[in-house]
Design a protein around this motif. Sequence first.
Motif, PDB file in Angstrom:
ATOM      1  N   ASP A 166     -73.061  -4.488  -7.074  1.00 29.34           N
ATOM      2  CA  ASP A 166     -73.926  -3.568  -7.832  1.00 29.34           C
ATOM      3  C   ASP A 166     -75.345  -3.463  -7.260  1.00 29.34           C
ATOM      4  O   ASP A 166     -76.264  -3.096  -7.988  1.00 29.34           O
ATOM      5  CB  ASP A 166     -73.955  -3.936  -9.329  1.00 29.34           C
ATOM      6  N   THR A 180     -75.730 -10.062 -12.926  1.00 27.54           N
ATOM      7  CA  THR A 180     -75.623  -9.180 -14.086  1.00 27.54           C
ATOM      8  C   THR A 180     -74.790  -9.902 -15.149  1.00 27.54           C
ATOM      9  O   THR A 180     -73.598  -9.669 -15.317  1.00 27.54           O
ATOM     10  CB  THR A 180     -75.020  -7.829 -13.655  1.00 27.54           C
ATOM     11  N   ARG A 226     -77.997  -8.343 -20.004  1.00 21.82           N
ATOM     12  CA  ARG A 226     -77.050  -8.676 -18.945  1.00 21.82           C
ATOM     13  C   ARG A 226     -77.762  -9.365 -17.777  1.00 21.82           C
ATOM     14  O   ARG A 226     -77.784  -8.857 -16.649  1.00 21.82           O
ATOM     15  CB  ARG A 226     -76.275  -7.449 -18.439  1.00 21.82           C
ATOM     16  N   SER A 236     -72.227  -2.975 -19.021  1.00 19.41           N
ATOM     17  CA  SER A 236     -73.558  -2.703 -18.473  1.00 19.41           C
ATOM     18  C   SER A 236     -74.579  -2.880 -19.595  1.00 19.41           C
ATOM     19  O   SER A 236     -74.244  -2.748 -20.767  1.00 19.41           O
ATOM     20  CB  SER A 236     -73.603  -1.296 -17.890  1.00 19.41           C
ATOM     21  N   THR A 277     -72.538  -0.443 -13.835  1.00 20.78           N
ATOM     22  CA  THR A 277     -73.836  -0.993 -13.451  1.00 20.78           C
ATOM     23  C   THR A 277     -74.234  -0.392 -12.103  1.00 20.78           C
ATOM     24  O   THR A 277     -74.076  -0.985 -11.045  1.00 20.78           O
ATOM     25  CB  THR A 277     -73.752  -2.530 -13.434  1.00 20.78           C
ATOM     26  N   ARG A 309     -80.103   0.501 -13.215  1.00 23.34           N
ATOM     27  CA  ARG A 309     -78.722   0.213 -12.765  1.00 23.34           C
ATOM     28  C   ARG A 309     -77.700   0.793 -13.730  1.00 23.34           C
ATOM     29  O   ARG A 309     -76.911   0.069 -14.349  1.00 23.34           O
ATOM     30  CB  ARG A 309     -78.466  -1.301 -12.578  1.00 23.34           C
ATOM     31  N   SER A 347     -79.255  -6.654  -9.849  1.00 25.12           N
ATOM     32  CA  SER A 347     -79.304  -6.552 -11.309  1.00 25.12           C
ATOM     33  C   SER A 347     -80.566  -5.765 -11.685  1.00 25.12           C
ATOM     34  O   SER A 347     -81.532  -5.734 -10.922  1.00 25.12           O
ATOM     35  CB  SER A 347     -79.311  -7.946 -11.938  1.00 25.12           C
TER      36      SER A 347
END
Lengths: 401, 401
Positions: free
Chosen positions: B265, B102, B243, A268, A102, A243, B268
């Motif tokens: 990350d 996420t 996600r 992801s 991600t 992402r 999201s």
Amino acid sequence: MKPNDLPSPWTLARRAARMNPSVIREILKVTERPGIISFAGGLPSPKTFPVSEFAAACAHVLEQEGPSALQYAASEGFAPLREKVAASLPWPVDPSQVLITTGSQQGLDLVAKVLLDPGSRVLVETPTYLGALQAFAPMEPDAVGVRSDDEGVLPDDLQAKAAGARFLYLLPNFQNPTGRTMSESRRAAVAELATRLHLPIVEDNPYGELWFDQPPPAPMSARNPAGCIYLGSFSKVLAPGLRLGFLVAPPALYPKLLQAKQAADLHSPSFNQRMAARVLEGDFLERHLPRIRALYRSQRDAMLAALEREMKGLDVQWNAPQGGMFLWVRLPRGLSALDLLPRAVQANVAFVPGAAFYAGEGADAQALRTLRLSFVTATVEQIDTGIAALADAIRAMGARP
Amino acid sequence: MKPNDLPSPWTLARRAARMNPSVIREILKVTERPGIISFAGGLPSPKTFPVSEFAAACAHVLEQEGPSALQYAASEGFAPLREKVAASLPWPVDPSQVLITTGSQQGLDLVAKVLLDPGSRVLVETPTYLGALQAFAPMEPDAVGVRSDDEGVLPDDLQAKAAGARFLYLLPNFQNPTGRTMSESRRAAVAELATRLHLPIVEDNPYGELWFDQPPPAPMSARNPAGCIYLGSFSKVLAPGLRLGFLVAPPALYPKLLQAKQAADLHSPSFNQRMAARVLEGDFLERHLPRIRALYRSQRDAMLAALEREMKGLDVQWNAPQGGMFLWVRLPRGLSALDLLPRAVQANVAFVPGAAFYAGEGADAQALRTLRLSFVTATVEQIDTGIAALADAIRAMGARP
């Protein structure tokens, strides 16, 4: 209030004391003020986003593969995307070594989880990507900066600091924050040294495709695949808002990284992976990348010309990156970029002080003079206006001609 | 090979020894064999995915907000989505307390990072969601199972084990794996006890909207917002492939969770968040949720009827969940679900042995008799065939009528 002082009933983990707001994110908040010209963010130019290709891919994926694209999926990633990644790399990579992440930021989180114990030594460039320091921090390593010059880490200092290090983190191409690129001879020397010292390398390459005149030298991973984890990103060649990134790991390490991935977010987004795979079909990048390169090269040229014009007589130095998004500036002796920032913001221009990018003991007097400028987000007109304003702010701080 | 034995030059972090392949994911691989009827996965029925609404939202987002939707974005999440979440919860929540994650799996990762030190005690239900155990494991806590009955954790055992615990992890509605729901009286007792013992609660509620006849009792978080972190998901009401999940945290805790999110990350996917926000505009869920509820209720009814019919004379017990996706089965004394699985797979039917869901010291003889059946992925015809095959496999193992 001490870091762990929270209202009852909460107790923070020890590592939480290491988690701090990103200096850059805090600066970015200030720079969202209307009218400000920001050289601070690392935001790709929205002009490069293939919006119509995404729209076509969305429609296709939902129409043809809707139920699968919207369902839970394998933690490893979407097979055709993994195959595309493996085939795109300049050394033999099997798709089974590719893990879709991600964003490449998640790759850093997974690597840290799997390889770093509290107190583990991790070697980084001086300066280095702030997001990597932040991703490593929760695992409580001892991040040690290796002295670096315009060609990357210095082999002597690397050798002196390598004992017991879990890995060396490198961003060899158009580095964030400096824009510098490791030369072929430095890569060869560091690869030889790392192999001899049994020092693993985590190679981060989000900007490698954004070269202006010629591709950078071969990745470190191509020289010793068994000793390297390679991190890549779709954020700069497609768009950050999906992402999507990836990592390539030696087969022996892959299962642990995969398990860390499962625990982190299961997988992801399958929808995004299928969209990206669809857009990347055929020779899309061969048509798309030259446009990004040309745009960013012209923006870099505009910034170099503006610096040449506006900083005349000021003792300011900068480099001329051969790709990527960032340029590195050194202020006259005695001036601090941290002091300059509020004055610049008052004059409606923003940047990131270089001190944010130094690991461990932090920035010395030399480092305090540095700052990072992104040349990709602002327009050429904004670059001209912004660099002039920045020069005025420096001049007002008392730099003598 | 010991867990940390890797080929040179790699050394694994100590925590990596705790990371193991998900038993469920390994089973799911077997069950991808064509022709197998799987009650193993926790996959929402693709019939419930609002594909045409997504297609319209994609087109709209790319046309109207393309550059923003595809750009880097705030780590906190897309403001309209955070507002929608805050407004949807049955206690006063400010949008500034909402962090888009996420998937709700990431919420578990962030909570573990911020609250768990090596050796920290964390209390879980018996049995509990396997993905939570996996998300907590890299932080090396001591996960302790609290004895539980059909109404949830037992207050006496909770009190006995609470000293020093960093938090109690609860999945009060249509729990994964058992399908059970904490009763109002049990919630009240546990809330009172947790407040008295200064025991924080992490409340996971991915299935709460999937009730069949009446909504479940009020969340634990509504009873003591300052002492709870609440995790929610869009995977079961929209689609897992985006996600997208969220957490709601007390204001004092939020900044650390946000910093952990940045490091994990950055944010999201902005594109997915805007798509979801667009689909959720107006009263979409009020129209969509009744359809999911009706479908899953009919599937549950089909599975209950099939069990009633096929297990006759076998000493097999099961519950009748009031919502969600899972049903919990107990085999006759002396039979092990782990032994049953290969025989079931041979008969083209799959499930997850309950032993996978027990924390700490693991499953006892009672637990070995349990198994989880998902009633939402298979069709009614598959349910009929699959439960008959499962009954045959049990019979063949020697259960006496």
